[in-house]
Every structure is written in structure tokens, then in C-alpha cells.
Design an enzyme around this catalytic site. Structure first.
Site, PDB file in Angstrom:
ATOM      1  N   ASP A  83       0.844  -1.201   0.000  1.00  0.00           N
ATOM      2  CA  ASP A  83       0.000   0.000   0.000  1.00  0.00           C
ATOM      3  C   ASP A  83       0.879   1.250   0.000  1.00  0.00           C
ATOM      4  O   ASP A  83       1.643   1.479   0.936  1.00  0.00           O
ATOM      5  CB  ASP A  83      -0.911  -0.028   1.243  1.00  0.00           C
ATOM      6  CG  ASP A  83      -1.865   1.153   1.314  1.00  0.00           C
ATOM      7  OD1 ASP A  83      -1.808   2.040   0.443  1.00  0.00           O
ATOM      8  OD2 ASP A  83      -2.666   1.186   2.266  1.00  0.00           O
ATOM      9  N   ASP A 121      -3.324   2.157  -5.725  1.00  0.00           N
ATOM     10  CA  ASP A 121      -2.069   2.110  -4.965  1.00  0.00           C
ATOM     11  C   ASP A 121      -1.949   0.914  -4.029  1.00  0.00           C
ATOM     12  O   ASP A 121      -1.059   0.868  -3.203  1.00  0.00           O
ATOM     13  CB  ASP A 121      -1.874   3.406  -4.171  1.00  0.00           C
ATOM     14  CG  ASP A 121      -2.696   3.434  -2.890  1.00  0.00           C
ATOM     15  OD1 ASP A 121      -3.836   2.943  -2.903  1.00  0.00           O
ATOM     16  OD2 ASP A 121      -2.187   3.945  -1.877  1.00  0.00           O
ATOM     17  N   GLU A 122      -2.872  -0.023  -4.142  1.00  0.00           N
ATOM     18  CA  GLU A 122      -2.873  -1.157  -3.213  1.00  0.00           C
ATOM     19  C   GLU A 122      -3.055  -2.466  -3.952  1.00  0.00           C
ATOM     20  O   GLU A 122      -3.869  -2.537  -4.872  1.00  0.00           O
ATOM     21  CB  GLU A 122      -4.090  -1.059  -2.292  1.00  0.00           C
ATOM     22  CG  GLU A 122      -3.882  -0.326  -1.019  1.00  0.00           C
ATOM     23  CD  GLU A 122      -5.171  -0.302  -0.217  1.00  0.00           C
ATOM     24  OE1 GLU A 122      -5.603  -1.378   0.231  1.00  0.00           O
ATOM     25  OE2 GLU A 122      -5.745   0.787  -0.077  1.00  0.00           O
TER      26      GLU A 122
HETATM   27  N1  DCP Z   1      -8.632   8.214  -2.022  1.00  0.00           N
HETATM   28  C1  DCP Z   1      -9.710   9.034  -2.303  1.00  0.00           C
HETATM   29  N2  DCP Z   1     -10.770   9.122  -1.429  1.00  0.00           N
HETATM   30  C2  DCP Z   1     -10.758   8.398  -0.277  1.00  0.00           C
HETATM   31  C3  DCP Z   1      -9.679   7.553   0.019  1.00  0.00           C
HETATM   32  C4  DCP Z   1      -8.619   7.483  -0.884  1.00  0.00           C
HETATM   33  O1  DCP Z   1      -9.726   9.680  -3.350  1.00  0.00           O
HETATM   34  N3  DCP Z   1     -11.787   8.503   0.570  1.00  0.00           N
HETATM   35  C5  DCP Z   1      -7.504   8.165  -2.971  1.00  0.00           C
HETATM   36  C6  DCP Z   1      -6.421   9.120  -2.541  1.00  0.00           C
HETATM   37  C7  DCP Z   1      -5.359   8.240  -1.937  1.00  0.00           C
HETATM   38  C8  DCP Z   1      -5.531   6.946  -2.696  1.00  0.00           C
HETATM   39  O2  DCP Z   1      -6.918   6.876  -3.015  1.00  0.00           O
HETATM   40  O3  DCP Z   1      -4.073   8.784  -2.086  1.00  0.00           O
HETATM   41  C9  DCP Z   1      -5.102   5.724  -1.908  1.00  0.00           C
HETATM   42  O4  DCP Z   1      -5.913   5.552  -0.752  1.00  0.00           O
HETATM   43  P1  DCP Z   1      -5.345   4.992   0.597  1.00  0.00           P
HETATM   44  O5  DCP Z   1      -6.507   4.661   1.453  1.00  0.00           O
HETATM   45  O6  DCP Z   1      -4.330   3.937   0.342  1.00  0.00           O
HETATM   46  O7  DCP Z   1      -4.661   6.263   1.285  1.00  0.00           O
HETATM   47  P2  DCP Z   1      -3.246   6.905   1.035  1.00  0.00           P
HETATM   48  O8  DCP Z   1      -2.408   6.116   0.107  1.00  0.00           O
HETATM   49  O9  DCP Z   1      -3.459   8.323   0.613  1.00  0.00           O
HETATM   50  O10 DCP Z   1      -2.640   6.930   2.479  1.00  0.00           O
HETATM   51  P3  DCP Z   1      -2.044   5.716   3.345  1.00  0.00           P
HETATM   52  O11 DCP Z   1      -0.610   6.056   3.565  1.00  0.00           O
HETATM   53  O12 DCP Z   1      -2.812   5.729   4.603  1.00  0.00           O
HETATM   54  O13 DCP Z   1      -2.229   4.467   2.527  1.00  0.00           O
HETATM   55 MG    MG Z   2      -2.221   4.047   0.312  1.00  0.00          MG
END
Ligand code: DCP
Ligand code: MG
Length: 359
Positions: free
Chosen positions: A11, A107-108
Site C-alpha cells: 500500500d 495504490d494497493e
Molecule cells: N482516495 C480518495 N478518497 C478516499 C480515500 C482514498 O480519493 N476517501 C484516494 C487518494 C489516496 C488513494 O486513493 O491517495 C489511496 O488511498 P489509501 O486509502 O491507500 O490512502 P493513502 O495512500 O493516501 O494513504 P495511506 O498512507 O494511509 O495508505
Molecule cells: Mg495508500
């Protein structure tokens, strides 16, 4: 199923925000938010940089609330094409190790590395190698969870963000699950977590004391899942595109649908959901199937195939209209509608094909 599977969940850290900080060095070390509007006029936060998270800003929060928490926060418009491109390169890295990859979002992804292409053998080493490649080739950081099933790998990847690697080996599974707070369970939403809190169920160990029947009584179908998961059991396979035959969405309506216009509207809404799901899984198929269940529970399915993979909503809708045009819906009451895509192309991923829009 055996405890011998080697499952990794990878992730990216603060994905959209990290890409922006990478490409625009002036944002490095700054509290930034991707999405939302600068004046806090509307919109929600897609994600926040780690610097912004320190102020309590998080995904899905209104931009107004974000600005209140941190007046200096910088709002950035998302560049989805760039994120998709990074995702494509990320998957190229993953495919060096295995083709048993199940993307969860851009991203996951889950990987089953019980057997890996390079014969590395150690899931921890593979995860570390992926982290190193993401760092050196993409200039980004990513966190990893390594364990025996999807649930544990997913929970693990979140425990030491950013750039962390958490391994939960077979001998540690039971004690890990017993001490895991229920709110950290993947799949437990806020409502369920609050319900558990009220029942005095704070950790996995508390759930483990309940019988399966008791859990089902309180939590419905999820009760079966909780019963298994607190015992470290999660037999769900890592589903690579290769294993998937079809993707579909459906809705049952509280009141039967009768007017054609309404039926069409609901079908178009289902198509939107279907497109999002296909995009997440990076799948494109040729055949569209529509399912209609009537008031008396009789059901029909009708399929139509395009000559090549369907990528866009317009093509999907034109196929759907053709299908619907051939079904007699006069004086019929409909309780359920579904749409699905099948007949996927052979290769595991379609990164060279035009991509569907996610938003
Ligand atoms: N995303 C979005 N709306 C949300 C959650 C996520 O548009 N409610 C998008 C933005 C994030 C991406 O999806 O960058 C990936 O989601 P993640 O939940 O993996 O969150 P992040 O990668 O941003 O943070 P983390 O470090 O907690 O994984
Ligand atoms: Mg993420």
C-alpha cells in the site's frame, strides 16, 4: 486451507499527496491536501500528506474542515492520469515477482507469493525488494504487510506506515488477533465498531469468547466472518484477473420498478458502479449481461457481445439499450436489476489499453 500461504499486501503511502510532493519539490515537507477547494468552499479531501495528517486532516473530510484544522494547508487539484501512470509502473514492478496479483485500488494490491517467479522464497525479502524498487524507480514509499492470509496482510501493512514492513508469522497469528483492536479490523466500519464497543467487545480476544451463533445474532452474516477471522482463518484467494470470469453489480429495490424510464435510469447507475469496479480490477471484457428479476421472482438474463473489449460508458449503454429494447417490460414489475461484464481479454493486465475514468 493451509497456513502455508505467503500473502503480501502492498500500500503506497499517502499516495496522491506523495506523487505531488515528488513532482513539485516546493510541496515537500508541507501540509498538502489533494482534492477539495482552496477556500474550503466544497469538495472533500482525497488524501492528505503526512504533514497535514498531523493536524488531524484525513481522506473524505470536507475541505472546509481541513482548512479549519490547518489554515496553511495547500490544496492541490488531483492529476488522475499521473496517478494511473504511477499505478501502471507499480504493477510492472509487482509482476516481476508473481502474476497472482489482486489490485484493490490504484495504490494497493495483494500478492500471493507462495511461489514466486524469481524463486526468492521469502515473502519478507520479496516485500523488501518491492519497497526498494518503488523507492528507486518511482521515488515513492510504500508499506508492506506480510502474513498467511489477505486479512492479516492488509491489517499488517497499515501498522508501520510510512515505508514500514510488518510480518505476522504463523506462530504469532493467534496472539496478534487476540490483541488486535476491533476498530482496526479491515471490514469493520464505524457503526459496527461502535456496536462492538457497546457490547464490550474491544479486541479480537473478546470476539473469540463468543460462539458463532452469538456473533451471527449480533452482526448478521458478518458474524461468520468474525468467528473465523479472530481464529486467524481467512481462506479468500488472491484473485488475479486471470481467475475472474465476470464482474457484476446489482441492486434490489425497496419498491418494484414499473416505468421504463426509471428502469433505464437505475441501469445507467449500475453501469457507473460497474465501470468503477472494472477499473479497479483493471479488467475489460467484451460481453455485457443484464439480469432482471421480476415481482414473482422469475428471472431473465440477456447478454450481448461487442466485437472488441468495451472501455467506455457510451458503448456499454448502447449495448444495454439494445438488450432492453428486446425485452418485453410492459406491465412488468421489477424487483432486482443487475449488469455484468465477462469475456475478458487473456492477458493479466491491460495497461496498454486505454483506461476508463475512475471518477
Ligand atoms: N482516495 C480518495 N478518497 C478516499 C480515500 C482514498 O480519493 N476517501 C484516494 C487518494 C489516496 C488513494 O486513493 O491517495 C489511496 O488511498 P489509501 O486509502 O491507500 O490512502 P493513502 O495512500 O493516501 O494513504 P495511506 O498512507 O494511509 O495508505
Ligand atoms: Mg495508500
Amino acid at each position: 486451507m493451509s497456513n502455508n500461504r505467503k500473502i503480501i499486501h502492498m500500500d503506497m503511502d499517502a499516495f496522491y499527496a506523495s506523487v505531488e510532493q515528488r513532482d513539485f519539490p516546493q510541496y515537500k515537507g508541507k501540509p498538502i491536501v489533494v482534492g477539495g477547494s482552496p477556500e474550503g468552499r466544497g469538495g472533500v479531501v482525497a488524501t492528505a500528506s503526512y504533514e497535514a495528517r498531523k493536524f488531524g486532516i484525513h481522506s473524505a473530510m470536507s475541505s472546509k474542515a481541513a482548512k479549519k484544522l490547518c489554515p496553511d494547508v495547500i490544496f492541490i487539484q488531483p492529476r488522475f492520469d499521473v496517478y494511473k501512470d504511477v499505478s501502471r509502473l507499480f504493477h510492472q514492478i509487482l509482476h516481476r515477482y508473481t502474476d497472482m496479483i489482486e489490485p484493490l485500488s490504484l495504490d494497493e494490491a495483494y500478492l500471493d507469493v507462495t511461489e514466486d517467479k524469481l524463486g526468492i522464497g521469502s515473502a519478507i525479502e520479496i516485500a523488501q525488494s518491492i519497497q526498494a524498487a518503488v523507492r528507486s524507480e518511482l521515488n515513492l514509499t510504500i508499506s508492506a504487510g506480510v502474513s498467511i492470509n489477505k486479512f492479516l496482510a492488509k491489517v499488517a501493512s497499515d501498522l508501520q506506515k510510512p515505508a514500514g514492513l510488518t510480518f505476522i508469522g504463523p506462530s504469532r497469528v493467534e496472539s496478534f488477533m487476540e490483541s488486535l483492536e476491533v476498530k482496526k479490523f479491515y471490514g469493520v466500519g464505524k457503526v459496527t465498531a461502535e456496536k462492538m464497543q457497546k457490547l464490550g467487545l474491544l479486541k479480537g480476544g473478546d470476539l473469540k469468547k463468543m460462539t458463532e451463533n452469538e456473533l451471527v445474532l449480533h452482526f448478521g452474516k458478518m458474524g461468520h466472518f468474525f468467528y473465523q477471522i479472530v481464529r486467524g482463518i481467512d481462506d479468500r484467494l488472491v484473485q488475479s484477473s486471470r481467475n475472474i470470469k465476470s464482474v457484476s453489480v446489482e441492486d434490489t429495490y425497496p419498491e418494484d420498478l414499473e416505468e421504463l424510464e426509471r428502469i433505464q435510469k437505475e441501469l445507467y447507475l449500475l453501469i457507473d458502479r460497474l465501470l468503477i469496479r472494472l477499473d479497479k480490477r483493471k479488467l475489460n471484457g467484451r460481453t455485457l449481461t443484464t439480469k432482471i428479476k421480476f415481482h414473482d421472482f422469475t428471472q431473465i438474463t440477456r447478454s450481448l457481445s461487442a466485437s472488441s473489449a468495451i472501455y467506455d460508458k457510451v458503448t456499454m449503454i448502447s449495448l444495454l439499450d439494445k438488450i432492453i429494447g428486446n425485452v418485453d417490460l410492459k406491465n412488468k414489475k421489477i424487483r432486482l436489476l443487475g449488469v455484468g461484464i465477462s469475456n475478458f481479454q487473456n492477458s493479466d493486465n491491460k495497461f496498454n489499453s486505454p483506461q476508463l475514468a475512475l471518477f
